[in-house]
Design an enzyme around this catalytic site. Structure first.
Site, mmCIF file in Angstrom:
data_model
loop_
_atom_site.group_PDB
_atom_site.id
_atom_site.type_symbol
_atom_site.label_atom_id
_atom_site.label_comp_id
_atom_site.label_asym_id
_atom_site.label_seq_id
_atom_site.Cartn_x
_atom_site.Cartn_y
_atom_site.Cartn_z
ATOM 1 N N LYS A 1 0.839 -1.203 0.000
ATOM 2 C CA LYS A 1 0.000 0.000 0.000
ATOM 3 C C LYS A 1 0.872 1.250 0.000
ATOM 4 O O LYS A 1 0.697 2.167 -0.796
ATOM 5 C CB LYS A 1 -0.884 -0.009 1.252
ATOM 6 C CG LYS A 1 -1.608 1.291 1.498
ATOM 7 C CD LYS A 1 -2.104 1.371 2.938
ATOM 8 C CE LYS A 1 -2.735 2.716 3.213
ATOM 9 N NZ LYS A 1 -3.992 2.924 2.466
ATOM 10 N N ASP B 1 -28.859 4.212 10.400
ATOM 11 C CA ASP B 1 -28.258 3.957 9.087
ATOM 12 C C ASP B 1 -28.099 2.469 8.811
ATOM 13 O O ASP B 1 -27.595 1.730 9.646
ATOM 14 C CB ASP B 1 -26.861 4.585 9.019
ATOM 15 C CG ASP B 1 -26.928 6.101 8.956
ATOM 16 O OD1 ASP B 1 -27.843 6.615 8.287
ATOM 17 O OD2 ASP B 1 -26.066 6.758 9.557
ATOM 18 N N GLU C 1 -29.670 6.538 -2.329
ATOM 19 C CA GLU C 1 -28.599 7.105 -3.137
ATOM 20 C C GLU C 1 -28.931 7.173 -4.618
ATOM 21 O O GLU C 1 -28.258 6.565 -5.444
ATOM 22 C CB GLU C 1 -27.352 6.237 -2.927
ATOM 23 C CG GLU C 1 -26.074 6.963 -3.251
ATOM 24 C CD GLU C 1 -24.851 6.136 -2.881
ATOM 25 O OE1 GLU C 1 -24.646 5.922 -1.678
ATOM 26 O OE2 GLU C 1 -24.129 5.719 -3.784
ATOM 27 N N HIS D 1 -20.251 11.952 -4.049
ATOM 28 C CA HIS D 1 -18.996 11.241 -4.316
ATOM 29 C C HIS D 1 -18.087 12.027 -5.247
ATOM 30 O O HIS D 1 -16.978 11.610 -5.542
ATOM 31 C CB HIS D 1 -19.295 9.855 -4.880
ATOM 32 C CG HIS D 1 -20.230 9.085 -3.987
ATOM 33 N ND1 HIS D 1 -21.592 9.187 -4.083
ATOM 34 C CD2 HIS D 1 -19.983 8.253 -2.944
ATOM 35 C CE1 HIS D 1 -22.152 8.430 -3.144
ATOM 36 N NE2 HIS D 1 -21.196 7.858 -2.440
#
Ligand code: GLN
Ligand code: ZN
Length: 757
Positions: free
Chosen positions: A19, A602, A668, A697
């Site tokens: 990473k 949520d 969404e 986004h």
């Protein structure tokens, strides 16, 4: 020979070395040579771990700089047109991440895991061409170290099943175009060595496979198995049973079949067929996607059961799937409670379990080396201690779950909403947000400093309160009607609650690759869950005290908490979820008693947990709905319950969504206009809906005009009384200077539309 096997090994590095170097490279702070250097040292390390543990079948080509599906597309030469002109060095990462001229390829979830793969783009006009470089060189790299690997490939049927056609038609039409490339690949592999094992992953077989797809299995594996006598093919599937495919595979000349017996218990039904075919069985019995120490005694017993159906000599002992889905090694867990740590096993530790299991299974116990006997004894006692630990059993919680008498809230929706509308008095097209506001560097810094005890609780509280003050002030000035506190105190929507619940554990280094260089560190549920004290009431009450408007309380739902955690394996998921739901129901009661009138629960990961097989869907939905309803069962009629889901496609699950019985759901749909809202109308959905009207986004600031347009479109489908107006998800990843004008425009747009009505 120990006859043991590992489906695949994680590659991100035990300290996330891959990473780190990738991100440096992408930021142009190091060269590609540097990336290659790290990659090759990781491969060496991982091969050695497996070799030292005594693993016989170690993989090559399980490594990837980004993703194995992407690697497979490159192997086939399936390069989308928009990337064709790029040179090798730019090509790969441009496909994965996009570049200034071309958008990235799509990414999606790998079956029901939290790993995401790159979706190959195919078209009938493609000319496929073999590029075997990576595969051949990885094999040689390992061989140079004296390790003879099996070569991992993603199978042609799975590859096609997970790809998308960019021209019209379906991917399987390309089967006869890509099969020859696989043949050519195997021909090259056959030249590498005498007798090479090739593992071909076909996890698509664990879904409900259509007859058309099943009909490809025989031609596919007849052809591939005939390429060379040098090659032994293992066809592997995982995460569920694949009995339909096994029935066909036994009639092809492959060498072995790899099955997952943990998540696909029904694979047991195929054992007789496999035995009759004389093929080897790679038996996945060590969990590749959880973190618990294997109960070796129990697993050895299970293996004996398998051996009652299949000749012992035909069994190879394996992980249930690639260890990619579990964290690396416990070695760096320095802060974890010792008792709990002794119950865990990450990828490196699982290697020893697989190795030891094979010794227990194939050899006489008395003939084992002392250190193996000792390891076995230790495993027995760790499992015994875990089972009997006071820390996992909380009789109070268990009794409460057994005696639940109220499974849902009072009042039907029609009755509730009437009362709520009177008290809450919001207008039609009421405006709100999904909860979080931008997580500024200051907020993150304060949280981190507080965690490390570098600042006092007072200082920390002041910082958070200052953020909440600003957040409330902005929303008031902007004219939003139902406010939120902004969630500055939350790092992650599951971890935040996990940290406050007893029975939850956290790791320091339990990273699991999610996509590319991204990793997640899921918390784990080890014991009975209880809530020692209120979790959100102080912050929400503080925020409410700062405004005359209504402040919405914010919780994460039970299904999402479960789906984003490692879950204990010694208790049914049903019971664990109920414990969480009860804790949440207490929190809701505390919030409403503190004067909070709207509470959002949520369920961002509601859809993610859907089972791979249709036969299991009804049960999942029942479980999910029941637990959501249990969580909100304490809400009084006048307390309005919202939920939020990060999805737009509700066509298949609309009845389930309705059954959750939330008063308001925000979803969404910003990128799909009103198209996906139609299902709500079609089924006569009664509850209120907040279809996101702008896409959070992207950093783009939507104009007033386009949002007016968007709202008008929504009104073509649902009446104004039923609609809420909000962004399509939480704002925490955005910047304030994107959020402010966007929300201001959103409120203006609502005013304009209201003026017309
Ligand atoms: N309330 C959460 C937030 O706004 C919801 C996030 C989510 O659903 N992913 O951040
Ligand atoms: Zn969302």
């Amino acid at each position: 020979m120990s006859k043991n096997y590992v489906v695949g090994f994680p590659r991100i590095g035990e300290q996330r070395e891959l990473k780190k170097v990738l991100e440096l490279f992408w930021a142009k702070q190091c060269s590609f040579t540097e990336v290659e250097k790290v990659a090759s040292s990781l491969k060496v390390r991982h091969w050695n771990y497996q070799k030292e543990a005594g693993i016989e079948y170690i993989s090559s080509n399980d490594f990837s700089l980004y993703d194995n599906m992407l690697d497979t597309a490159v192997m086939l030469g399936a390069i989308p047109k928009r990337f064709e002109t790029l040179n090798d060095e730019e090509l790969y990462f441009s496909m994965a991440r996009g570049n200034k001229d071309a958008v990235a390829m799509e990414m999606t979830k790998w079956f029901n895991t939290n790993y995401h793969y790159i979706v190959p783009e195919l078209s009938l006009s493609d000319n496929y061409q073999l590029n075997a470089a990576k595969i051949l060189s990885e094999y040689k790299e390992a061989k140079a170290l004296g390790i003879k690997t099996k070569i991992n490939l993603i199978g042609p049927i799975t590859f096609l099943g997970l790809s998308k056609r960019v021209d019209r038609g379906e991917s399987y039409e390309l089967f006869f175009k890509i099969l020859p490339i696989y043949e050519a690949l195997l021909a090259k592999i056959a030249k590498l060595d005498e007798k090479i094992t090739v593992q071909i992953d076909e996890p698509i077989f664990v879904q409900d496979v259509e007859p058309k797809v099943l009909s490809l299995i025989k031609p596919c594996y007849d052809t591939l198995a005939k390429v060379s006598d040098n090659i032994k093919i293992v066809v592997t599937s995982y995460f569920e049973h694949s009995n339909e495919a096994t029935k066909v595979l036994v009639h092809t000349p492959i060498w072995a079949i790899g099955l997952d017996f943990l998540y696909g218990e029904k694979n047991f039904e195929s054992l007789e067929l496999i035995e009759k075919s004389g093929k080897k069985l790679v038996a996945g019995v060590v969990d590749g996607r959880n973190i618990w120490k294997n109960d070796l005694k129990q697993t050895a017993g299970f293996l004996e059961k398998i051996a009652s159906k299949i000749d012992k000599e035909h069994i190879i002992i394996s992980s249930s799937c690639s260890l990619l889905h579990s964290p690396f090694t416990l070695r760096y867990e320095e802060k974890m409670d010792e008792e709990i740590q002794n119950w865990l096993s990450y990828a490196v530790e699982k290697l020893s379990e697989i190795s030891l299991l094979s010794k227990l299974f194939f050899d006489e116990f008395d003939s084992l080396r002392d250190e193996d006997k000792k390891a076995y004894e230790e495993n027995l006692s760790a499992n015994f201690e875990r089972k009997n630990s006071k820390r996992i059993h909380n009789p109070k919680v268990q009794t409460r779950v057994q005696n639940i008498s109220k499974f849902q809230r009072d009042g039907v929706y029609e009755e509730r909403i009437k009362i709520q509308k009177e008290i809450l008095a919001y207008e039609d097209l009421a405006t709100t947000t999904i909860g979080s506001f931008p997580q500024t560097p200051e907020v993150r810094k304060a949280r981190a400093a507080y965690k490390k005890s570098e600042i006092s609780k007072d200082v920390y509280d002041q910082e958070m309160k200052a953020y909440i003050d600003d957040c409330v002030r902005f929303q008031e000035e902007c004219g939003i009607e139902i406010l939120v506190h902004g969630e500055p105190e939350r790092n992650d929507m599951v971890e935040y609650f996990g940290e406050q619940l007893d029975g939850y554990g956290f790791s320091q280094n339990g990273w699991v690759q999610s996509y590319g260089s991204r990793c997640v560190k899921p918390p784990f549920i080890y014991g009975d869950i209880s809530r020692p004290k209120a979790m959100t009431v102080d912050w929400i009450s503080y925020a409410q005290s700062k405004t005359q408007k209504i402040m919405k309380g914010m919780l994460t739902g039970p299904v999402t908490i479960l789906n984003w955690s490692f879950v204990r394996d010694d208790k049914s998921r049903e019971e664990v979820t109920k414990q969480i739901a009860i804790a949440l129901s207490d929190e809701i009661d505390d919030l409403q008693n503190a004067g909070i009138k709207i509470i959002q629960v949520d369920e961002a990961a509601f859809k993610e947990g859907y089972p791979l097989r249709v036969e299991n869907i009804a049960l999942y939905e029942k479980w999910a709905v029941e637990n959501f309803r249990l969580s909100v069962s304490t809400a009084r009629k006048e307390t309005q319950i919202h939920t939020h889901m990060c999805y737009s496609e509700f066509n298949d699950i609309i009845k389930t969504i309705e059954a959750m019985d939330a008063d308001v759901i925000s979803i969404e749909t910003a990128r799909s206009g009103n198209e996906l809202l139609k299902i709500f109308k079609e089924v006569g959905y009664k509850q209120e809906v907040g279809p996101g009207i702008y896409d959070i986004h992207s950093p783009r600031i939507p104009s007033v005009e386009e949002m007016v347009e968007q709202i008008r479109h929504l009104l073509e489908v649902l009446p104004k009384e039923q609609l809420w107006i909000n962004p399509d998800c939480g704002l925490k990843t955005r910047k304030w200077d994107e959020v402010k004008p966007s929300l201001e425009n959103m409120v203006k747009a609502v005013e304009i539309v209201r003026g017309d009505l």
